[in-house]
Design a protein around this motif. Structure first.
Motif, short mmCIF file in Angstrom:
data_model
loop_
_atom_site.label_atom_id
_atom_site.label_comp_id
_atom_site.label_asym_id
_atom_site.label_seq_id
_atom_site.Cartn_x
_atom_site.Cartn_y
_atom_site.Cartn_z
N LYS A 1 54.20 38.62 -14.61
CA LYS A 1 53.85 37.76 -13.46
C LYS A 1 52.41 37.95 -13.01
O LYS A 1 52.03 37.52 -11.93
CB LYS A 1 54.79 38.02 -12.28
N SER B 1 52.43 33.99 -15.88
CA SER B 1 52.13 33.27 -14.64
C SER B 1 50.95 32.33 -14.90
O SER B 1 49.81 32.77 -15.01
CB SER B 1 51.80 34.23 -13.51
N CYS C 1 56.37 32.36 -13.76
CA CYS C 1 56.72 32.94 -12.45
C CYS C 1 55.45 32.99 -11.60
O CYS C 1 54.55 33.79 -11.87
CB CYS C 1 57.31 34.33 -12.63
#
Length: 396
Positions: free
Chosen positions: A113, A145, A178
């Motif tokens: 992330k 991410s 994410c």
């Protein structure tokens, strides 16, 4: 309108196609002729897809975002997705600087992330390749991410001059991202900053990636296998069309020569500006000295950290010349229409022309095979027949 809607549908939503009927046997019962025709049309399509009479972004600043999530450990690409990606990226970086010698590139990785900058924007391909090789032993964990990667790239790209091209290329193996916030806000931000985002997917199509590319006028491709992966990567070596917001301006450049020392009386070792903040610090007597502030650098092209002057060499600009005046596509001519038997040999490789059609230069009318046609337009950027006429004994 109905035709446009049909074109936008997915392939599995269309009518049933008997794709195997494309292959036809010849009189001897062989499929080789059909296979050769498919390969020939695929090669030719690479040249026909080139855009002509389009203003290009010559000075490019590109960030490559590499997905280092757990999905990159999958073995649908042998040995693993990440190893294949790193190997192809090495080839891509070398080709990128060969086609864009006055451009810069940087690498960002994303996993767990988060997004981290592996290399800053720079024009030294060896430095980027060395850092990429360190990722082969790194672990691929968590989720990527896209939002954090775009934010990190935008922090640097937003300070680039408005006459340059700002680009982000994301290599995405995961089907999820994410993010800490609303990615639609980030998409609007990169669009306002005139950053072109493209994605190469290693799995299925993802809606958020498709929307990102369409919003920023980028391209979105899904690989079929490693060869197709390589082709999709190399498509990004060609400078993209410049956007409407790209400014046109004169650029001040310096052309330093490689010298031993600024002091001709004695050789004094000094530290270069490009390695000042790295562990590879060393004092050397030679380098490229900025003609404006006399700061020293190991290689070119580079932007001077002291005065901001762009430092390049004359060959760098000469190698970018073909983007301004691209070589025209050769015309297809049936082999039977060639005048003499001497014309039945390729001007480039001197091999005998056996195909149904050959490719003749629009200026010198010399014939070439399909492989030489590709090499001339993608690598050489000059017709050997035209050059031979200019330097021949009867040339004026």
């Amino acid at each position: 309108m109905a035709d446009e809607e049909v074109e936008k549908t997915y392939r599995w939503e269309g009518d049933y196609e008997k794709t195997w009927e494309v292959l036809q046997e010849d009189a001897a019962g062989s499929l080789q002729a059909s296979v050769d025709d498919i390969i020939h049309r695929a090669k030719r399509r690479r040249l026909q897809d080139r855009q002509v009479n389009v203003r290009l972004g010559m000075m490019r600043h590109l960030f490559v975002v590499v997905d280092m999530s757990q999905s990159m450990e999958d073995q649908d690409l042998k040995p693993t997705r990440i190893l294949v990606t790193l190997k192809l990226l090495e080839n891509f970086i070398e080709e990128y600087f060969d086609q864009n010698p006055i451009s810069q590139i940087g690498v960002i990785t994303t996993k767990n992330k988060r997004a981290e900058k592996l290399t800053e924007l720079g024009g030294n391909p060896k430095r980027h390749i060395t850092q990429l090789r360190t990722l082969s032993s790194a672990s691929c964990v968590g989720e990527p991410s896209i939002m954090n990667s775009l934010d990190l790239a935008a922090q640097t790209l937003k300070h680039m001059p408005t006459h340059t091209s700002r680009e982000v290329l994301i290599i995405m193996g995961s089907l999820t991202t994410c993010d800490p916030g609303d990615i639609n806000i980030t998409m609007k931000m990169v669009k306002d900053l005139n950053i072109r985002c493209s994605v190469i997917g290693l799995a299925a199509e993802v809606q958020v990636c498709k929307k990102l590319c369409s919003t920023t006028n980028g391209t979105y491709g899904i690989i079929l296998e490693d060869t197709h992966f390589k082709d999709l990567l190399l498509e990004h070596c060609t400078p993209p069309p410049a956007t409407v917001n790209t400014d046109s301006s004169l650029i001040k450049m310096g052309f330093p020569q490689h010298t031993i020392s600024q002091d001709h009386n004695s050789v004094k070792p000094s530290m270069c500006m490009c390695h000042q903040d790295t562990e590879a610090q060393s004092f050397t007597p030679s380098g490229y000295f900025c003609p404006q502030c006399h700061a020293k650098y190991c290689g070119l092209p580079v932007e001077c950290k002291i005065c901001g002057l762009t430092l390049v060499s004359a060959p760098h600009l000469a190698r970018s010349y073909h983007h301004f005046f691209p070589l025209e596509n050769f015309r297809e001519v049936p082999l039977e229409e060639l005048d003499t038997e001497l014309s039945r040999f390729c001007t480039g490789c001197q091999a005998q022309l056996n195909g149904p059609v050959v490719y003749c230069c629009t200026r010198c009318s010399q014939p070439f095979c399909i492989d030489c046609d590709l090499f001339i337009h993608e690598t050489l950027h000059s017709c050997p027949g035209c050059i031979n006429r200019r330097i021949g004994p009867n040339s004026s």
